[in-house]
Design a protein around this motif. Structure first.
Motif, PDB file in Angstrom:
ATOM      1  N   THR A  39       0.810  -1.165   0.059  1.00 13.65           N
ATOM      2  CA  THR A  39       0.026  -0.033   0.085  1.00 13.65           C
ATOM      3  C   THR A  39       0.829   1.237   0.047  1.00 13.65           C
ATOM      4  O   THR A  39       0.543   2.188  -0.687  1.00 13.65           O
ATOM      5  CB  THR A  39      -0.790  -0.229   1.218  1.00 13.65           C
ATOM      6  N   ILE A  40       2.102   1.276   1.060  1.00 13.82           N
ATOM      7  CA  ILE A  40       2.868   2.286   0.822  1.00 13.82           C
ATOM      8  C   ILE A  40       3.257   2.675  -0.509  1.00 13.82           C
ATOM      9  O   ILE A  40       3.567   3.663  -0.961  1.00 13.82           O
ATOM     10  CB  ILE A  40       3.780   2.309   2.163  1.00 13.82           C
ATOM     11  N   LEU A  44       3.241   5.967  -2.788  1.00 12.74           N
ATOM     12  CA  LEU A  44       4.459   6.673  -3.295  1.00 12.74           C
ATOM     13  C   LEU A  44       4.539   6.688  -4.736  1.00 12.74           C
ATOM     14  O   LEU A  44       5.258   7.663  -5.444  1.00 12.74           O
ATOM     15  CB  LEU A  44       5.860   6.128  -2.514  1.00 12.74           C
TER      16      LEU A  44
END
Length: 102
Positions: A39-40, A44
């Motif tokens: 998810t990060i 990003l």
């Protein structure tokens, strides 16, 4: 020679090992961590896409080909990162299946 023959006979000729989800403690937590990292990575990638598009726009409007080129490269890289992040589980499963077929 008899001891060697009995050892060879004790080794199985067909080995079948599959992933074990309950073999070690913390597997469930590790899956949640990997999901959070994915998810990060996607967030990003979106941020990088937005910044790269802004750089591309500034470069184009200011007649700066170097800056515009950097922005274009950033857009392509951020889209590629999102593709790889999103397809990572499918890619690993594909190559796992290929490895099992060998």
């Amino acid at each position: 020679m008899d001891a060697f023959t009995s050892v060879v006979e004790a080794v199985p000729t067909q080995i079948n090992i599959n992933p074990n989800e309950s073999g070690l403690p913390g597997i469930r937590a590790l899956r949640r961590i990997v999901g959070a990292v994915m998810t990060i990575g996607l967030v990003l990638s979106v941020l990088a896409l937005i910044i790269s598009a802004i750089v591309w726009g500034f470069g184009s409007n200011s007649s700066n080909p170097h800056l515009a080129g950097r922005g274009k490269t950033g857009v392509l890289i951020s889209c590629g990162a999102a593709i790889i992040t999103g397809a990572s589980v499918t890619l690993i499963n594909f190559f796992w299946d290929v490895g099992q077929g060998i």
